[in-house]
Design a protein around this motif. Sequence first.
Motif, PDB file in Angstrom:
ATOM      1  N   GLU A 176       0.839  -1.200   0.000  1.00 22.04           N
ATOM      2  CA  GLU A 176       0.000   0.000   0.000  1.00 22.04           C
ATOM      3  C   GLU A 176       0.869   1.243   0.000  1.00 22.04           C
ATOM      4  O   GLU A 176       1.919   1.276   0.654  1.00 22.04           O
ATOM      5  N   GLU A 213      -9.370  -1.202   6.318  1.00 23.19           N
ATOM      6  CA  GLU A 213      -9.768  -2.606   6.224  1.00 23.19           C
ATOM      7  C   GLU A 213     -11.148  -2.796   6.833  1.00 23.19           C
ATOM      8  O   GLU A 213     -11.664  -1.908   7.512  1.00 23.19           O
ATOM      9  N   GLU A 215      -7.456   8.174  12.604  1.00 23.18           N
ATOM     10  CA  GLU A 215      -8.098   6.936  12.172  1.00 23.18           C
ATOM     11  C   GLU A 215      -9.432   6.817  12.895  1.00 23.18           C
ATOM     12  O   GLU A 215      -9.573   7.269  14.036  1.00 23.18           O
ATOM     13  N   HIS A 260      -3.788   4.187  17.465  1.00 22.44           N
ATOM     14  CA  HIS A 260      -3.000   2.950  17.504  1.00 22.44           C
ATOM     15  C   HIS A 260      -1.577   3.243  17.961  1.00 22.44           C
ATOM     16  O   HIS A 260      -1.043   4.305  17.685  1.00 22.44           O
TER      17      HIS A 260
END
Length: 352
Positions: free
Chosen positions: A178, A264, A186, A209
């Motif tokens: 990617e 995802e 996020e 994260h």
Amino acid sequence: MNIPPGSTIGILGGGQLGRMMAMAAARLGYKCHILDPHESPCAAEVSAYFTRAAFDDVEALKRFADRCDVVTYEFENIPVAPLEALGAKLAPSTRSLEVAQDRANEKRFIEGCGVRVAPWREIDGEADIIAALEALGAPILLKSRRYGYDGKGQAWVHRAEDAGEAWRAIGEQPAVAEARIAFSAEFSVILARGQGGETSAFPLTRNHHEGGILRISTVPAGPGIEAFEQEAVAAAKAIAEALDHVGVLTVEYFACADGPIVNEIAPRVHNSGHWTIEGAHTSQFEQHLRAILGLPLGDPSLVAGGATMENLIGPDVERWANIVAEPGARLHLYGKGEARPGRKMGHVTRRI
Ligand code: AMP
């Protein structure tokens, strides 16, 4: 089809997601039956029944299905073919699993729904990595197609000279590369879709994260993310519809200057939705159960101003005695044994 209280819900996988699902099921008067290959999975402790078996043990799956009124899963790395043994009792269906457990299939599928993902290439060897660096621009992130979670099976590649090392680092297995996404934050959409195709989304969740592992989730997600609500929820809905998904579907996003980009999807309840247990009128676990049981979807709105969820990872769990003494903090421990680095041992939810 409406499966009434008193019935048995089978859950493939016995981790913390299964544990919290079983606790939500018990509150509504259902019994759970866990199938997992481990000796004493943490979900089995709070469930009525436990079968220790491999996920590809067709005979065990058949007997399991006979004893359950509906079967669901709490993680996606399950071989799909043996699940035929469960027949129509499985929800969500194997279609959602097939798409979500292979990053290349997942990206193609999402793009097919007209939804944006990071620019990407399929990788089957070092030469593909070098070509992807050229096509996508450095650096690129290699991710194994299968069995990746919490940042595992991933490696950044900055220069063509590093291609061999990165390929070895991910175990020389089929992968995707990617482009690096310049995101400001996020976030995730946790959406439920019922048997009749009705959908319901929880408020957007901001996710922070560290080292590839979710550390903190916050709701409300803040104005920078909430501006994307309509687009992000509509995209999640389009994906759920295209999959004919029944149950909770989680879509993880990067918030970028020009809009949201899907990172995802997970065809299940998700770590970023744990705050819903105390923070929403219906938890993600109950919502998933409502969907697969054919009950009306519950109210996903916030009960208070908002909530934060902090994961207790590895040795973080040693702080449990302080957290349990903290006013307003809601401690969840998963009853797992050893606090290995990177292992999710529990979480704490606080109102804001
Ligand atoms: P994943 O396992 O795909 O969720 O990736 C783990 C984390 O790595 C994500 O939550 C991001 O923080 C980061 N990450 C993944 N993909 C990209 C990307 N294309 N560009 C920048 N950061 C990424």
